[in-house]
Write an enzyme that holds these catalytic residues in place. Structure first.
Site, PDB file in Angstrom:
ATOM      1  N   LYS A  78     -13.105   3.072  -1.428  1.00  0.00           N
ATOM      2  CA  LYS A  78     -13.928   3.348  -0.236  1.00  0.00           C
ATOM      3  C   LYS A  78     -15.046   4.332  -0.599  1.00  0.00           C
ATOM      4  O   LYS A  78     -16.194   4.161  -0.221  1.00  0.00           O
ATOM      5  CB  LYS A  78     -13.076   3.954   0.878  1.00  0.00           C
ATOM      6  N   HIS A  80       6.369 -27.149  -0.001  1.00  0.00           N
ATOM      7  CA  HIS A  80       5.695 -28.257  -0.687  1.00  0.00           C
ATOM      8  C   HIS A  80       4.650 -27.745  -1.665  1.00  0.00           C
ATOM      9  O   HIS A  80       3.807 -28.511  -2.116  1.00  0.00           O
ATOM     10  CB  HIS A  80       5.108 -29.217   0.352  1.00  0.00           C
ATOM     11  N   GLU A 119       0.826  -1.204   0.000  1.00  0.00           N
ATOM     12  CA  GLU A 119       0.000   0.000   0.000  1.00  0.00           C
ATOM     13  C   GLU A 119       0.868   1.265   0.000  1.00  0.00           C
ATOM     14  O   GLU A 119       0.425   2.338  -0.398  1.00  0.00           O
ATOM     15  CB  GLU A 119      -0.926  -0.035   1.227  1.00  0.00           C
TER      16      GLU A 119
HETATM   17  O1  PA5 Z   1      -3.103   1.969   5.788  1.00  0.00           O
HETATM   18  C1  PA5 Z   1      -4.191   2.486   5.587  1.00  0.00           C
HETATM   19  O2  PA5 Z   1      -4.366   3.718   5.627  1.00  0.00           O
HETATM   20  C2  PA5 Z   1      -5.441   1.650   5.290  1.00  0.00           C
HETATM   21  O3  PA5 Z   1      -5.147   0.335   5.024  1.00  0.00           O
HETATM   22  C3  PA5 Z   1      -6.393   1.736   6.471  1.00  0.00           C
HETATM   23  O4  PA5 Z   1      -5.756   1.283   7.630  1.00  0.00           O
HETATM   24  C4  PA5 Z   1      -7.678   0.935   6.254  1.00  0.00           C
HETATM   25  O5  PA5 Z   1      -8.271   1.282   5.038  1.00  0.00           O
HETATM   26  C5  PA5 Z   1      -8.662   1.181   7.388  1.00  0.00           C
HETATM   27  O6  PA5 Z   1      -8.895   2.539   7.534  1.00  0.00           O
HETATM   28  P1  PA5 Z   1      -9.533   3.169   8.816  1.00  0.00           P
HETATM   29  O7  PA5 Z   1      -8.629   2.941   9.974  1.00  0.00           O
HETATM   30  O8  PA5 Z   1      -9.668   4.604   8.479  1.00  0.00           O
HETATM   31  O9  PA5 Z   1     -10.862   2.493   9.022  1.00  0.00           O
END
Ligand code: PA5
Length: 436
Positions: free
Chosen positions: A429, A315, A289
């Site tokens: 989102k 395996h 990410e």
């Molecule tokens: O690293 C990130 O920003 C994302 O993966 C968020 O952690 C994830 O989308 C969850 O978001 P939130 O904590 O706002 O619910």
């Protein structure tokens, strides 16, 4: 002056950090051009950029463990103790960075006894199976609830929580979200729930050492003081390393180099410890990410990060690693022996043909399997590296987590991406919210 000339033929590829060791030797050995290349200017540029982000306060994860006060830690522990004394378990609603870090450390350190005494159910999905299982968990026990969402608007987290809310005790609900912004923050303020802040300058996947990770960890029986101490030890150690000898820069460089120069764009992390399997999910999220995006020139960059588990996946995947396309880097994780070895032992039935096994311990078999895999892959010039933990504890994991976060942020500078945003995730989102 190339990396090799600066650091010597065998030097500075095998680093000893607080709590673990990381040996990058094969990544240099199989890349002569990397040995002869001088990364000084790349390192200096990345360092200057990160330093300014840390100093101007826009990015907070690296300094956080050192600035977290003991009062803040005590407050988290106090909430945890109160919940543990009044409830029989906890439902934790959160996804991505609001789930994976704490879940990974708890899986690594939690005993069966802890799990029995204070079970944790992670609601991190919205499929029917997950929701039904969560409902069954909260219906059978008097449970506390953590609702963790930094943005406060993640549909999966909120919908699961709202669906179950009539079954939850409002006095046992703790909400962890941004201290000021977001719908959830406004909702918390108007309903008076217990709450903890997520530092605005620390994003989801970098937040395991904040209240996002620390409250679940304390509830899971993990010593959060030790964990922060481990991270602080790492921070002091790394800050004192010259750039050329800095393991976080070395690790980020090898990942970047093998992806961009050697076309090895699939990077595996493969612990030989079942309790670290979930840690690979955290690693995949952190790196994928942070790096997988368009760079400042508009070019799509970033390796594909994958988790695997030894010996199990020897395996299934090893054949592909060895003889399939040469596009993978494999990182192994092992730990020094922690307990007195457990011997295979002789069975009651006569089995002379298997006698070679009986006097060996499982620890020996596991670590020899890792070495055999490494040897077999290296013989085919498949690049590997190895992390060796001194022990698996809150302290050593605290150090390792911060190491990974820093190395990932450095790699972000090498790739010229903003490692701290996630426009692709945000867009999906928003589209989901719109479609609802
Ligand atoms: O690293 C990130 O920003 C994302 O993966 C968020 O952690 C994830 O989308 C969850 O978001 P939130 O904590 O706002 O619910």
């Amino acid at each position: 002056m190339g990396y090799r000339k600066r650091n010597g033929e065998n030097g500075l590829k095998n680093y000893s950090l607080p709590g673990f060791n990381i040996d990058l030797t094969p990544l240099f050995h199989f890349a002569p051009n990397l040995q002869n290349w001088d990364p000084q200017s790349l390192f200096e540029k990345a360092h200057a950029q990160l330093k300014s982000k840390f100093e101007n306060g826009s990015i907070g994860f690296f300094d956080w463990p050192a600035t977290l006060t003991s009062d803040e830690l005590k407050k988290i522990e106090q909430i945890s103790q109160e919940l543990k004394s009044q409830y029989e378990g906890v439902l934790i609603c959160g996804i991505g960075g609001s789930h994976l870090g704490a879940a990974a450390v708890i899986e690594a350190l939690r005993s069966e006894e802890d799990e029995k005494q204070f079970p944790i159910f992670w609601l991190n999905n919205v499929d029917r199976w997950a929701i039904d299982r969560a409902k069954s968990f909260v219906s059978k026990k008097k449970v506390a609830t953590l609702l963790i969402s930094k943005s406060g608007n993640t549909t999966e987290t909120l919908s699961g929580f709202f669906h179950l809310s009539s079954l939850l005790d409002p006095k046992g609900i703790v909400i962890i979200t941004d201290p000021e912004s977001g719908e959830l923050r406004r909702w918390v303020n108007s309903h008076g729930y217990t709450h903890l802040p997520v530092p605005p300058n620390i994003g989801g996947r970098f937040s395991v050492l904040t209240s996002v990770g620390l409250l679940p960890l304390a509830l899971g029986g993990v010593n959060i003081h030790e964990m922060i101490e481990g991270a602080k030890e790492f921070r002091s150690y790394i800050a004192a390393q010259p750039l050329q000898e800095n393991p976080a820069y070395g690790y980020a460089l090898t990942s970047f180099w093998w992806d961009t120069q050697e076309k090895h764009s699939i990077q595996y992390l493969m612990p030989y410890l079942s309790e670290l399997k979930l840690l690979t999910d955290w690693y995949v999220q952190l790196w994928a990410e942070s790096l997988g995006k368009k760079n400042i020139h508009g070019k799509s960059v970033g390796p594909t990060f994958v988790g695997a588990l030894g010996t199990r996946d020897q395996h299934s995947l090893l054949q592909l690693f060895k003889e399939g396309p040469k596009d993978k880097v494999i990182g192994f994780i092992d730990c020094k022996p922690r307990t007195q070895g457990l011997t295979v032992g002789s069975p009651q039935l006569s089995s002379p043909q298997f006698e070679y096994l009986f006097q060996h311990t499982f620890e020996e078999i596991n670590s020899k399997a890792l070495s055999a895999t490494e040897q077999s892959l290296n013989a085919e010039r498949v690049p590997t590296y190895r992390v060796l933990f001194e022990d698996l504890t809150a302290r050593t994991l605290g150090s390792f987590l911060l190491f990974q976060e820093l190395a990932c942020a450095i790699a972000g500078e090498f790739y010229e991406v903003n490692a701290f945003n996630q426009p692709g995730v945000e867009e999906a989102k928003q589209l989901l919210r719109k479609s609802l």
